[in-house]
Design an enzyme around this catalytic site. Structure first.
Site, PDB file in Angstrom:
ATOM      1  N   GLY A 100       0.799  -1.226   0.000  1.00 38.84           N
ATOM      2  CA  GLY A 100       0.000   0.000   0.000  1.00 38.84           C
ATOM      3  C   GLY A 100       0.829   1.272   0.000  1.00 38.84           C
ATOM      4  O   GLY A 100       0.283   2.367   0.001  1.00 38.84           O
ATOM      5  N   ASP A 129      13.999   9.610  -9.253  1.00 37.54           N
ATOM      6  CA  ASP A 129      14.816   9.151  -8.123  1.00 37.54           C
ATOM      7  C   ASP A 129      15.837  10.230  -7.712  1.00 37.54           C
ATOM      8  O   ASP A 129      16.582  10.058  -6.749  1.00 37.54           O
ATOM      9  CB  ASP A 129      15.507   7.802  -8.410  1.00 37.54           C
ATOM     10  CG  ASP A 129      16.434   7.834  -9.612  1.00 37.54           C
ATOM     11  OD1 ASP A 129      16.102   8.504 -10.603  1.00 37.54           O
ATOM     12  OD2 ASP A 129      17.505   7.189  -9.561  1.00 37.54           O
ATOM     13  N   HIS A 130      15.815  11.364  -8.434  1.00 38.73           N
ATOM     14  CA  HIS A 130      16.703  12.486  -8.093  1.00 38.73           C
ATOM     15  C   HIS A 130      15.951  13.777  -7.760  1.00 38.73           C
ATOM     16  O   HIS A 130      16.502  14.666  -7.129  1.00 38.73           O
ATOM     17  CB  HIS A 130      17.686  12.743  -9.241  1.00 38.73           C
ATOM     18  CG  HIS A 130      18.589  11.572  -9.450  1.00 38.73           C
ATOM     19  ND1 HIS A 130      19.896  11.536  -9.017  1.00 38.73           N
ATOM     20  CD2 HIS A 130      18.345  10.347  -9.991  1.00 38.73           C
ATOM     21  CE1 HIS A 130      20.412  10.348  -9.299  1.00 38.73           C
ATOM     22  NE2 HIS A 130      19.486   9.609  -9.888  1.00 38.73           N
ATOM     23  N   ASP A 215      23.976  10.640 -12.612  1.00 43.04           N
ATOM     24  CA  ASP A 215      23.742   9.403 -13.367  1.00 43.04           C
ATOM     25  C   ASP A 215      24.354   9.632 -14.732  1.00 43.04           C
ATOM     26  O   ASP A 215      24.050  10.615 -15.394  1.00 43.04           O
ATOM     27  CB  ASP A 215      22.237   9.141 -13.535  1.00 43.04           C
ATOM     28  CG  ASP A 215      21.605   8.650 -12.245  1.00 43.04           C
ATOM     29  OD1 ASP A 215      22.271   8.706 -11.201  1.00 43.04           O
ATOM     30  OD2 ASP A 215      20.436   8.223 -12.300  1.00 43.04           O
ATOM     31  N   ASP A 248      28.346   7.100  -9.867  1.00 41.23           N
ATOM     32  CA  ASP A 248      27.204   6.215 -10.146  1.00 41.23           C
ATOM     33  C   ASP A 248      27.635   4.743 -10.213  1.00 41.23           C
ATOM     34  O   ASP A 248      28.485   4.373 -11.016  1.00 41.23           O
ATOM     35  CB  ASP A 248      26.617   6.676 -11.502  1.00 41.23           C
ATOM     36  CG  ASP A 248      25.440   5.844 -12.004  1.00 41.23           C
ATOM     37  OD1 ASP A 248      25.024   4.904 -11.307  1.00 41.23           O
ATOM     38  OD2 ASP A 248      24.957   6.167 -13.111  1.00 41.23           O
ATOM     39  N   HIS A 418      16.702  -1.592 -26.321  1.00 38.36           N
ATOM     40  CA  HIS A 418      16.961  -0.748 -25.153  1.00 38.36           C
ATOM     41  C   HIS A 418      18.457  -0.639 -24.913  1.00 38.36           C
ATOM     42  O   HIS A 418      19.208  -1.569 -25.170  1.00 38.36           O
ATOM     43  CB  HIS A 418      16.280  -1.344 -23.911  1.00 38.36           C
ATOM     44  CG  HIS A 418      16.504  -0.525 -22.666  1.00 38.36           C
ATOM     45  ND1 HIS A 418      15.980   0.738 -22.525  1.00 38.36           N
ATOM     46  CD2 HIS A 418      17.209  -0.780 -21.540  1.00 38.36           C
ATOM     47  CE1 HIS A 418      16.353   1.232 -21.352  1.00 38.36           C
ATOM     48  NE2 HIS A 418      17.099   0.336 -20.733  1.00 38.36           N
ATOM     49  N   GLY A 421      21.174   3.605 -19.330  1.00 39.36           N
ATOM     50  CA  GLY A 421      21.653   4.978 -19.184  1.00 39.36           C
ATOM     51  C   GLY A 421      22.797   5.100 -18.198  1.00 39.36           C
ATOM     52  O   GLY A 421      23.231   6.213 -17.876  1.00 39.36           O
ATOM     53  N   HIS A 422      23.276   3.950 -17.709  1.00 42.52           N
ATOM     54  CA  HIS A 422      24.301   3.994 -16.662  1.00 42.52           C
ATOM     55  C   HIS A 422      25.604   3.330 -17.113  1.00 42.52           C
ATOM     56  O   HIS A 422      25.579   2.314 -17.807  1.00 42.52           O
ATOM     57  CB  HIS A 422      23.796   3.284 -15.406  1.00 42.52           C
ATOM     58  CG  HIS A 422      22.600   3.935 -14.795  1.00 42.52           C
ATOM     59  ND1 HIS A 422      22.700   4.979 -13.900  1.00 42.52           N
ATOM     60  CD2 HIS A 422      21.278   3.718 -14.977  1.00 42.52           C
ATOM     61  CE1 HIS A 422      21.479   5.359 -13.542  1.00 42.52           C
ATOM     62  NE2 HIS A 422      20.603   4.606 -14.182  1.00 42.52           N
ATOM     63  N   ASP A 498       1.983   7.086   1.971  1.00 40.04           N
ATOM     64  CA  ASP A 498       0.787   6.403   1.488  1.00 40.04           C
ATOM     65  C   ASP A 498      -0.210   7.492   1.153  1.00 40.04           C
ATOM     66  O   ASP A 498      -0.642   8.232   2.014  1.00 40.04           O
ATOM     67  CB  ASP A 498       0.248   5.472   2.576  1.00 40.04           C
ATOM     68  CG  ASP A 498      -0.978   4.720   2.093  1.00 40.04           C
ATOM     69  OD1 ASP A 498      -1.505   5.086   1.023  1.00 40.04           O
ATOM     70  OD2 ASP A 498      -1.406   3.781   2.777  1.00 40.04           O
TER      71      ASP A 498
END
Ligand code: ZN
Ligand code: ZN
Length: 609
Positions: A100, A129-130, A215, A248, A418, A421-422, A498
């Site tokens: 949840g 995430d940044h 990154d 990274d 694909h 990117g790292h 949540d």
């Protein structure tokens, strides 16, 4: 992704409070969701009893609040002369066992304690995430955000949504720009990544240069021609030396080099050629502007009309076109609501849902519930992405659903649709060799990624004791004499969000796990506490333990056991409600365990009649 114990914080929070702990109510506009610091408990951390000792005069400190030990919620603070600059403030998407939970944030306690010191946040690039934590942190604190135009445009999506744009200032910085932010002399160095216009950051301090890779990957033929500026990194290393490199680690376990993004374009072109005459639906991350560009290029090459599907795809395509980062002629674009008159074989849909997110456009298509597009035999879906850990089963479910409909699905396991990117191993080594850091701390990764990256650092000649594997909550103190590693110096547990209602603490999560795995048994009984007579019940109500209509005998027996336990309690003079509840819980719990070998949650409701 590992979770951890948040050092001893608790305390209830008023509805509408922000992502804060304890008494600190929101100072910003009313929060839409509530968050609470807590631990998932798989990785315990010891609570720092006291705030970390102040750094010695002239020292620079680096404190990690997230991203070291998990992929996500990246956040580091650099402190100098009593001022703090943040590098990134991201969020993390929850593990499957965080039932949840919508999002996980860094623990902001350290920033709260040092609120008056914060001079700004550098957003290295536009991934959530940044940047995704900013819309929570800005509820309590106010500071400017620095980043490239695209980064800021992406970051402000959530900030605008939360109505917090007036609590910050968006300051655009350009490739190669060097500017002072408080006492920090910051230089923004272009890097290639899976979203355009990312930066590595070099912070020139009295204790030397702290280089943060952001990154990044080493793409020598990026779609927009904007290269990772290794030259500048090298010249900083030459001129000033790199005192500390933070880099990274996401792909530090992967051998070789990452593929160039432009190589994906060729694969896409070939697929569009192969499936000429069929309707093509593609998916990728909505922020992956270069991938969208390459899909669009292939579509246009085969004379197709392009329609985006999914809100974030629509939004990001608009932003990227406005910024001149995405080149799709207006005449080629069509709103998804108006594609009915387009010949399906001349249509290319670019959709969200590459991670199999249950409510995404693609998942709805796979379930035949998308209001715009009904897929059919002969349609082709190209998933131009790779499932991020934790999403594999969702992605597989979508692929299965599509395949069952007779749709041809092309994904990264079939064709090279694909590119990561790292930076992979060889690129990590290149960065280490060019920057020749005196000290090296791997960031952005799970613990094993960090450890693998540390190995590469040692391999590349960084002295063994100057390669430090740090974790969230750790602090580095940089002085002339060297760098001191202070493990677990500040709170850095998970802050759960949540989006619906109520606090989500460790207790709540534990309850959710029990409910999910074992179900619940509620025992309702009304007792005359003066005589011990049972007036109504016991009634046994259950969800998830046994299916009640088929288990009447078991429920009757359980009720009998509860009745006996109340009789027993009275014979032992236990007549208060609390003690009776304890007896009832114990009796019902024992009965359930003995008869079914299960441990559902037992909720005794003893009422005074
Ligand atoms: Zn990223
Ligand atoms: Zn990242």
């Amino acid at each position: 992704m590992p979770s951890r114990e948040r050092p001893g914080k608790a305390g209830a929070k008023a509805p509408g409070a922000s992502a804060s702990t304890k008494k600190s109510a929101s100072k910003g506009p009313k929060a839409k969701s509530k968050a609470k610091s807590q631990g998932g408990g798989r990785k315990a951390a010891v609570a720092p009893a006291v705030p970390p000792a102040p750094a010695p005069e002239g020292a620079v400190t680096v404190t990690f609040l997230g991203g070291l030990g998990e992929i996500g919620r990246n956040c580091a603070c650099i402190e100098l002369d009593g001022k703090i600059i943040l590098i990134d403030c991201g969020l993390m998407f929850p593990d499957l066992d965080m039932l949840g939970i919508d999002l996980v944030l860094p623990d902001f306690e350290y920033l709260r304690q040092n609120a008056d010191k914060i001079v700004g946040c550098i957003a290295t690039h536009g991934h959530e995430d940044h940047t995704g934590g900013l819309s929570f942190l800005l509820r309590e604190l106010s500071f400017p955000i620095y980043g490239s135009e695209l980064t800021l445009a992406l970051a402000r999506n959530r900030i605008d949504e939360a109505g917090l744009s007036d609590r910050t200032e968006f300051v655009v910085v350009r490739d190669g720009e060097r500017r002072s932010i408080g006492p920090f002399d910051c230089e923004f160095i272009p890097v290639t990544h899976s979203v355009p216009h990312g930066f590595a950051t070099a912070i020139h301090t009295p204790q030397g240069v702290i280089m943060h890779s952001g990154d990044w990957k080493l793409d020598l033929t990026p779609v927009d021609g904007r290269l990772t500026d290794l030259t500048r990194m090298g010249s900083i290393a030459d001129q000033h030396g790199v005192r500390l490199l933070l880099a990274d680690s996401t792909n530090a376990c992967e051998k070789g080099h990452s593929r160039s993004e432009s190589s994906v374009g060729k694969v896409l072109y070939d697929l569009f050629h192969e499936f000429d005459g069929q309707r093509i639906i593609t998916t990728c991350f909505a922020s992956h502007v270069h991938r969208v560009q390459q899909i669009a290029d292939a579509a246009i090459a085969f004379d197709r009309t392009i329609a985006t599907m999914g809100l974030s795809m629509k939004k990001n395509v608009k932003v990227a076109r406005e910024l001149g980062l995405l080149d799709i002629p207006e005449s080629r674009l069509r709103d998804i609501a108006d594609v009915k008159d387009v010949d399906p074989s001349k249509l290319c849909i670019i959709s969200t849902g590459s991670q199999g997110e249950p409510m995404s456009a693609l998942s709805l298509m796979a379930a035949n519930e998308n209001k715009f597009v009904k897929l059919d035999e002969g349609d082709v879906v190209i998933m131009s992405s790779h499932p991020i850990p934790g999403n594999e089963s969702n992605v597989t479910r979508v692929i299965d659903g599509l395949t069952r409909m007779g749709v041809e699905v092309v994904h990264s396991g079939i064709e090279d649709v694909h590119a990561t990117g790292h930076a992979k191993k060889e690129e990590c080594k290149t960065l280490l060799s060019i920057t020749e850091p005196e000290w090296f701390v791997p960031v952005h990764g799970e613990y094993h990624h960090l450890a693998a990256h540390a190995r590469l650092g040692r391999q590349m000649g960084v002295p063994k004791d100057q390669v430090l594997v740090c974790e969230d909550g750790d602090q580095l103190v940089i002085e002339e004499s060297g760098i001191t590693h202070r493990p677990k110096a500040v709170p850095a547990g998970y802050l759960y969000v949540d989006g619906i209602v109520g606090d989500v603490g460790d207790g709540v999560l534990r309850d959710r796990r029990v409910l999910a795995e074992e179900g619940v048994v509620v025992v309702v009984v009304a007792v005359d506490v003066t005589t011990g007579a049972i007036i109504t019940g016991p009634e046994i109500i259950t969800r998830g333990w046994v299916y009640a209509p088929e288990a009447e005998d078991l429920l009757d027996q359980c009720a009998e056991v509860v009745r006996d336990s109340i009789k027993d309690a009275f014979q032992n003079d236990a007549t208060d409600i609390e003690t009776l509840q304890r007896h009832v819980r114990r009796a019902a719990g024992r009965f359930v365990a003995a008869n079914t070998k299960r441990r559902p949650m037992i909720v005794p409701v003893v009422m005074e009649a």
